[in-house]
Design an enzyme around this catalytic site. Structure first.
Site, PDB file in Angstrom:
ATOM      1  N   THR A 102       0.755  -1.190  -0.105  1.00 18.82           N
ATOM      2  CA  THR A 102      -0.103   0.088  -0.019  1.00 18.82           C
ATOM      3  C   THR A 102       0.923   1.118   0.039  1.00 18.82           C
ATOM      4  O   THR A 102       1.523   1.650   1.083  1.00 18.82           O
ATOM      5  CB  THR A 102      -0.887   0.021   1.203  1.00 18.82           C
ATOM      6  OG1 THR A 102      -1.706  -1.234   1.183  1.00 18.82           O
ATOM      7  CG2 THR A 102      -1.783   1.306   1.249  1.00 18.82           C
ATOM      8  N   LYS A 178      -6.593   1.642  -3.607  1.00 21.91           N
ATOM      9  CA  LYS A 178      -6.747   1.112  -2.386  1.00 21.91           C
ATOM     10  C   LYS A 178      -6.888   2.088  -1.355  1.00 21.91           C
ATOM     11  O   LYS A 178      -7.260   1.871   0.001  1.00 21.91           O
ATOM     12  CB  LYS A 178      -5.157   0.646  -2.277  1.00 21.91           C
ATOM     13  CG  LYS A 178      -4.636   0.056  -0.742  1.00 21.91           C
ATOM     14  CD  LYS A 178      -5.535  -1.270  -0.339  1.00 21.91           C
ATOM     15  CE  LYS A 178      -5.372  -1.697   0.919  1.00 21.91           C
ATOM     16  NZ  LYS A 178      -4.160  -2.610   1.239  1.00 21.91           N
TER      17      LYS A 178
END
Length: 304
Positions: A102, A178
Site C-alpha cells: 500500500t 486502495k
C-alpha cells in the site's frame, strides 16, 4: 517443460504478515520463490517451506523473472527497487515488478516510469485486501494498475493468488483504489468498535448481532468477520498492525485534502487511531481499537 511453458521464477521482497502468506501460497502452487526481508529473521517463516533466501533485493532480482514486493510504504518500495543493492541494479533484470504494497499513486507512477527507463521492466501496482488468511488460501482481493500488456503478464500468476482481481486503470490506479478501500476499512473498524460498545452497554446479546443483521443493509464483511473478532477480544497473534492502518488513514486524509475535500468521518477515524497508537498499541492488532473505547470508558468512570 519447455522454456516457453515453464513457470516464471518469482522473487518476493517483504516477508511481513501478508508477504509470508503470499509466499506460502506461491510455494503451494509450485513456483520457485527467492525471498528477502529487511529483518532477515522473518525469512524463517518461509524458507523451511521451500523459499530460497537472498541477501539483497538485487540478489532476488538476479534469480527471478518477476519480482513481487509487499513492504510498509513508498519509501520502502523505493529502497527495494532503487537502492544501491536494489532491483534496478541488475541488468538484465526481471521483466516485471508487481507491487502488493500500500503506497501512494503519484510515487508509484514516478517509480514505474523510472524503472522502465532504467531497465525496461514493466510495473503493476496491485495492493491487496482481505488479510493473511485469504492471502494464504488464494482468496484475497487485488486492485491493480498497469498497462494491458503488463497486467496480462501479472494476471497469469496473481489470479492464482486472488479471489477477486480487477484492473482499475493505468499505473497508480491500483493505489488510488486502495485509498478508497482503506477509507472504508479504517472508518469501518471504528464504527464496528462503537457498535460493539453500544451493544454491550445496552445489555443485548452482542455476540448475536452479525447473525441478526445478516442480509440487511447493515450487513458487511466487517460485521461478519471483524465484529466477532472484536466481540471475542481475539487479538493475538495480530493479523494487521494498528500503525499500518493509521499510516493508511493518514494517506486517505492527505489524498482527500489534495483533492480539496474535507471528509470529516475520515478525519475522525484518523484521530481515533492516533489516540489508540498513542497508548502504546503501535504493533497491536488493528481490530483491538475497541480497547481505546474501553480505556475511554474507564477514564470517564474514574477507573484509570
Amino acid at each position: 517443460m519447455t522454456e516457453a511453458t515453464r513457470r516464471p521464477r518469482i522473487g518476493f521482497l517483504g516477508i511481513g504478515i501478508m508477504g509470508e502468506a503470499m509466499v506460502l501460497r506461491l510455494l503451494d502452487l509450485g513456483y520457485s520463490v527467492t525471498v528477502w526481508n529487511l529483518e532477515p529473521e522473518r525469512l524463517d517463516t518461509v524458507v523451511p517451506h521451500g523459499a530460497v533466501a537472498a541477501e539483497t533485493p538485487a540478489a532476488v532480482a538476479a534469480a527471478s523473472d518477476i519480482v513481487m514486493l509487499c513492504v510498509l510504504h513508498m519509501t520502502a518500495v523505493e529502497r527495494c527497487i532503487f537502492g544501491a543493492d536494489g532491483v534496478a541494479a541488475i541488468r538484465p533484470g526481471p521483466s516485471l515488478v508487481i507491487d502488493f504494497s500500500t503506497a501512494d499513486p503519484e510515487g508509484t507512477r514516478r517509480a514505474a516510469a523510472r524503472l522502465k527507463e532504467l531497465t525496461g521492466a514493466g510495473w503493476v501496482d496491485a495492493p491487496v485486501s482481505g488479510g493473511p488468511q485469504l492471502a494464504r488460501t488464494g482468496q484475497m482481493t487485488v486492485m491493480a494498475g498497469g498497462s494491458d500488456e503488463d497486467f496480462a503478464q501479472a494476471k497469469a500468476i496473481v489470479e492464482q493468488m486472488a479471489g477477486n482481481l480487477t484492473l482499475m486503470g493505468p499505473v497508480g490506479a491500483g493505489q488510488t483504489t486502495k485509498i478508497l478501500n482503506q477509507a472504508i476499512v479504517g472508518t469501518g473498524y471504528v464504527i464496528m468498535a462503537e457498535a460493539l460498545m453500544l451493544a454491550e452497554a445496552a445489555g443485548i446479546d452482542a455476540a448475536r448481532l452479525p447473525q441478526c443483521l445478516a442480509g440487511g443493509l447493515a450487513d458487511s464483511s466487517l460485521l461478519q468477520r471483524l465484529y466477532p473478532q472484536m466481540q471475542q477480544r481475539a487479538f493475538d497473534p495480530p493479523t494487521s498492525y494498528a500503525r499500518q492502518l493509521l499510516k493508511d488513514l493518514k494517506a486517505v486524509s492527505a489524498f482527500a485534502q489534495g483533492l480539496g475535500l474535507d471528509l470529516k468521518v475520515i478525519e475522525q477515524g484518523v484521530q481515533r487511531y492516533k489516540d489508540y497508537v498513542a497508548l502504546g498499541h503501535e504493533m497491536s492488532e488493528s481490530a483491538a481499537i475497541v480497547k481505546l473505547y474501553e480505556h475511554d470508558a474507564d477514564r470517564s468512570l474514574g477507573r484509570s
